[in-house]
Design an enzyme around this catalytic site. Structure first.
Site, PDB file in Angstrom:
ATOM      1  N   GLU A  93       0.816  -1.214   0.000  1.00 15.30           N
ATOM      2  CA  GLU A  93       0.000   0.000   0.000  1.00 15.30           C
ATOM      3  C   GLU A  93       0.850   1.264   0.000  1.00 15.30           C
ATOM      4  OE1 GLU A  93      -4.005  -1.790   2.123  1.00 15.30           O
ATOM      5  OE2 GLU A  93      -2.841  -0.276   3.195  1.00 15.30           O
ATOM      6  N   CYS A 106       3.282   8.760   0.748  1.00 13.87           N
ATOM      7  CA  CYS A 106       3.763   7.884   1.818  1.00 13.87           C
ATOM      8  C   CYS A 106       4.064   6.529   1.204  1.00 13.87           C
ATOM      9  CB  CYS A 106       2.702   7.777   2.908  1.00 13.87           C
ATOM     10  SG  CYS A 106       3.174   6.745   4.306  1.00 13.87           S
ATOM     11  N   CYS A 113       5.996  -6.183   8.144  1.00 12.53           N
ATOM     12  CA  CYS A 113       7.081  -5.580   8.927  1.00 12.53           C
ATOM     13  C   CYS A 113       7.493  -6.539  10.034  1.00 12.53           C
ATOM     14  CB  CYS A 113       6.613  -4.256   9.524  1.00 12.53           C
ATOM     15  SG  CYS A 113       7.904  -3.330  10.407  1.00 12.53           S
ATOM     16  N   CYS A 117       5.245  -3.567  16.190  1.00 10.48           N
ATOM     17  CA  CYS A 117       4.785  -2.559  17.145  1.00 10.48           C
ATOM     18  C   CYS A 117       3.319  -2.839  17.493  1.00 10.48           C
ATOM     19  CB  CYS A 117       4.929  -1.158  16.557  1.00 10.48           C
ATOM     20  SG  CYS A 117       6.645  -0.670  16.257  1.00 10.48           S
ATOM     21  N   CYS A 120       0.366  -1.007  15.480  1.00 11.93           N
ATOM     22  CA  CYS A 120       0.480  -0.865  14.023  1.00 11.93           C
ATOM     23  C   CYS A 120      -0.112  -2.068  13.303  1.00 11.93           C
ATOM     24  CB  CYS A 120       1.949  -0.696  13.634  1.00 11.93           C
ATOM     25  SG  CYS A 120       2.210  -0.526  11.857  1.00 11.93           S
ATOM     26  N   SER A 212      10.447   7.110  15.332  1.00 10.31           N
ATOM     27  CA  SER A 212       9.222   6.674  15.996  1.00 10.31           C
ATOM     28  C   SER A 212       9.516   6.547  17.481  1.00 10.31           C
ATOM     29  CB  SER A 212       8.761   5.330  15.415  1.00 10.31           C
ATOM     30  OG  SER A 212       8.472   5.470  14.031  1.00 10.31           O
ATOM     31  N   CYS A 331      -2.150   6.912   9.794  1.00 13.03           N
ATOM     32  CA  CYS A 331      -0.954   6.357  10.425  1.00 13.03           C
ATOM     33  C   CYS A 331      -1.275   5.094  11.213  1.00 13.03           C
ATOM     34  CB  CYS A 331      -0.347   7.408  11.356  1.00 13.03           C
ATOM     35  SG  CYS A 331       1.180   6.882  12.123  1.00 13.03           S
TER      36      CYS A 331
END
Length: 345
Positions: A93, A106, A113, A117, A120, A212, A331
């Site tokens: 995406e 973005c 990933c 986290c 997320c 972050s 986000c």
């Protein structure tokens, strides 16, 4: 028949090597770079200042390699989320965010990933693969709104420092005179902080840096972000103190605000203590709920109070406007979700 290799994603040096290996003249590499990154051709046949024989020779083994988006969704606020195919047959995406005279893209650097986290959605997807330089640049090359872009942020799916070689090559092409010739000040690369990789990025790139953060208290940050155990936020900040961010290169800290978790006066004081003396800004981000996670957004007055406290103590702080929430483009919400892929059918 062997699958053709892509020209998209090659540096000038690599394009020169390719041309030389095919017996093309020495200057052909620069011609290829211009056709790719300035003219944005979709097919080798369009490279009309190469001889017909050289175009044929090139096309036998290579293709431009651009891949159009497979699907898009447009938000009520004008944000557009794209689903791009990748070399490995997966999808990733990318979010286009228009805002007056600015238009930010973005981009993603991984499918899924490894950082996991807590807050997320990409992390919940798990890690499925690295994006090649071609995959990263294709998000720009094949973007319908490419000509409108003013800024690029590496804040999509994945951790840029975990795919550092490809991220560095992509940003080289974006900033090189032979290609896009963007100022590195138009590009921001984010990171949770990965030992050795972050230092290498700081040394080899002039792009802006966004860290972050999400909690200034190491023990709590580790519960939100497992990467804290590998390179703690205090070590990250100590590393950053060795670099000059007082001129054009910008350092920012991303801070998603969770109600009752990291929005207390203690957190505000610890943030000031942690970042004191750094030339930086803090971006406060509203949290958007994801399934199965017991975290909630903070009330608006708490966001404002935190901003005012930090600003009053010398930290330039903003509350970032939330964009594309209705299409899950805000986000922390990106993932190659099955329902999005299904919507194409």
């Amino acid at each position: 028949m062997a699958e053709k290799k892509a020209l998209l994603g090659m540096t000038l040096a690599q394009l020169k090597q390719t041309a030389s290996a095919l017996g093309m003249p020495a200057f052909a590499g620069a011609q290829l770079a211009k056709w790719l990154y300035i003219q944005h051709v979709s097919d080798i046949s369009e490279m009309t200042n190469l001889s017909k024989r050289n175009r044929e020779r090139l096309a036998e083994e290579y293709e431009v390699g651009a891949m159009p988006p497979a699907f898009s969704q447009t938000s009520a606020d004008g944000t557009i989320k794209y689903l791009f195919p990748t070399e490995g047959g997966r999808q990733v995406e990318t979010v286009f965010i228009p805002d007056g005279d600015r238009a930010t893209l973005c981009v993603s650097c991984q499918v899924g990933c490894k950082m996991n986290c807590l807050f997320c959605q990409t992390g919940k997807q798990g890690f499925e693969g690295q994006l090649s330089v071609r995959d990263i640049l294709n998000q720009v090359y094949a973007l319908p709104e490419r000509e409108r872009l003013t800024n690029i942020v590496f804040m999509g799916q994945g951790e840029p420092m975990d795919n550092l070689d490809n991220v560095l090559q992509a940003t080289e092409i974006l900033t090189a005179d032979y290609a896009y010739a963007w100022s590195p000040r138009r590009i921001t690369v984010s990171s949770v902080g990965i030992k050795h990789k972050l230092q290498r990025f700081l040394d080899e790139s002039e792009c802006h840096v966004a860290i972050s953060l999400h909690s200034p208290i190491p023990e709590q940050r580790a519960t939100l972000m497992p990467a804290e155990r590998g390179m703690g936020i205090q070590e990250v900040v100590e590393l950053l103190r060795g670099y000059d961010f007082s001129h054009q290169r910008r350092l920012s800290f991303e801070y998603i605000v969770f109600g009752g978790v990291n929005d207390t006066p203690l957190h505000a004081r610890e943030l000031v203590k942690l970042l004191r003396g750094l030339d930086c800004r803090v971006n406060l981000i509203r949290f958007h709920q994801i399934p199965g996670v017991d975290l909630h957004g903070a009330p608006e007055e708490r966001m404002t109070s935190l901003r005012d406290y930090l600003t009053g103590h010398g930290l330039f702080t903003t509350i970032r406007a939330s964009r594309g929430q209705d299409i899950y483009a805000a986000c922390g919400l990106l993932s190659t979700a099955k329902e999005i892929a299904d919507a194409r059918q």
